[in-house]
Design a protein around this motif. Structure first.
Motif, short mmCIF file in Angstrom:
data_model
loop_
_atom_site.label_atom_id
_atom_site.label_comp_id
_atom_site.label_asym_id
_atom_site.label_seq_id
_atom_site.Cartn_x
_atom_site.Cartn_y
_atom_site.Cartn_z
N GLN A 187 79.96 88.13 16.70
CA GLN A 187 79.50 86.77 16.40
C GLN A 187 78.30 86.40 17.28
O GLN A 187 77.32 85.82 16.81
N VAL A 188 78.37 86.71 18.56
CA VAL A 188 77.29 86.35 19.48
C VAL A 188 76.02 87.13 19.14
O VAL A 188 74.91 86.56 19.11
N ALA A 192 72.68 85.16 17.72
CA ALA A 192 71.46 85.17 18.53
C ALA A 192 70.21 85.31 17.67
O ALA A 192 69.14 84.80 18.02
N LEU A 193 70.34 85.98 16.53
CA LEU A 193 69.18 86.19 15.67
C LEU A 193 68.59 84.89 15.17
O LEU A 193 67.38 84.79 14.96
N GLY A 194 69.43 83.90 14.97
CA GLY A 194 68.98 82.65 14.37
C GLY A 194 68.85 81.48 15.32
O GLY A 194 68.56 80.37 14.88
N CYS A 195 69.07 81.70 16.61
CA CYS A 195 68.99 80.62 17.60
C CYS A 195 67.68 80.72 18.38
O CYS A 195 67.47 81.70 19.11
N GLU A 196 66.85 79.73 18.25
CA GLU A 196 65.62 79.69 19.04
C GLU A 196 65.92 79.75 20.53
O GLU A 196 65.20 80.38 21.31
N THR A 197 67.02 79.11 20.94
CA THR A 197 67.36 79.04 22.36
C THR A 197 67.88 80.37 22.90
O THR A 197 68.08 80.50 24.11
N ALA A 198 68.10 81.36 22.03
CA ALA A 198 68.56 82.68 22.48
C ALA A 198 67.41 83.63 22.78
O ALA A 198 67.63 84.70 23.36
N CYS A 215 79.56 76.20 17.49
CA CYS A 215 78.13 76.53 17.49
C CYS A 215 77.76 77.16 18.83
O CYS A 215 78.13 76.64 19.89
N LEU A 216 77.03 78.27 18.80
CA LEU A 216 76.70 78.98 20.03
C LEU A 216 75.31 78.66 20.56
O LEU A 216 75.01 78.98 21.71
N CYS A 217 74.47 78.01 19.76
CA CYS A 217 73.12 77.73 20.24
C CYS A 217 73.10 76.91 21.53
O CYS A 217 72.27 77.18 22.41
#
Length: 236
Positions: A187-188, A192-198, A215-217
């Motif tokens: 999941q992480v 990460a592919l879609g989170c700008e903050t990652a 939500c992980l962002c």
């Protein structure tokens, strides 16, 4: 950052890779699973199965056609030669196959990867080669997230709350370093592919007692980015 559309999972037949394929489909990506033998593993029918060889640049070049996101979940357990070919070689060969074309990368290595002075690493050289793969990604010019998970599936049922750490300070070479489920690792990586903050961040991933986050962002947002141009993680 541009969110990828077509994602290649390298190491798709492994215990994390299979879950990453499912998670990427769940999150709406068009998924291609790189496999050596398509008869060994069954995937969701929405996944495209590509027979290829992660040790071969030409094979990876074909696998990467139309791909703009890559999730690396591979891992070898057959001694230093195979660790070099798989854990490091797959990353090196993928970057060579991209030939300057950009792709969003999520790379799985391991908690404690910066700690070389262990019997395990002296025997396997796993941390040596995994750390080298991290360095390749950081200096590649691609957008990336590097995830160093704790011990797979050593978590209790009530340990679902994800915690992102930095500095790689857990050095017991045992589950005391942290635990997390395989499903949440997948999941992480995919999230990460879609989170700008990652973007441009390196983290250690563990789970503590508590419920899973929706939500992980926001978790990625709390992390410090790696220093531009540096081969190592921000607190390594």
């Amino acid at each position: 950052m541009t969110k990828p559309i077509h994602v290649l999972v390298v190491g798709a037949t492994g215990s994390i890779g299979r879950l990453a394929v499912d998670e990427a489909i769940r999150q709406g990506y068009a998924v291609r699973a790189l496999v050596r033998n398509p008869l060994q593993t069954r995937f969701d029918p929405r996944a495209e199965v590509f027979q290829g060889d992660l040790t071969n640049v030409a094979s990876l070049r074909e696998a990467l056609v139309d791909i703009d996101g890559v999730v690396f979940t591979m891992g070898a357990h057959d001694g230093p030669c195979m660790v070099e070919k798989v854990d490091y070689g797959a990353v090196r060969n993928t970057l060579l196959a991209l030939n300057g074309r950009k792709a969003r990368i999520a790379l799985m290595t391991a908690i404690g990867v910066t700690y070389m002075d262990t019997d395990y690493n002296r025997t396997s050289q796993a941390h040596d080669w995994k750390r080298r793969s991290e360095r390749l990604v950081r200096v590649s010019g691609n957008e990336y997230t590097i995830v160093r998970p704790g011990w797979f599936d050593y978590n209790n049922p009530d340990q679902q709350q994800l915690v992102f750490l930095q500095g790689d300070t857990h050095r017991n070479a045992s589950p005391a370093d942290g635990v997390v489920s395989r499903k949440q690792i997948a999941q992480v990586l995919v999230s990460a592919l879609g989170c700008e903050t990652a973007n441009h961040k390196t983290l250690e991933l563990v789970a503590e007692r508590g419920p899973a986050q929706d939500c992980l962002c926001p978790l990625f947002e709390t992390l410090e980015p790696d220093t531009p141009g540096e081969a190592d993680g921000v607190h390594d």
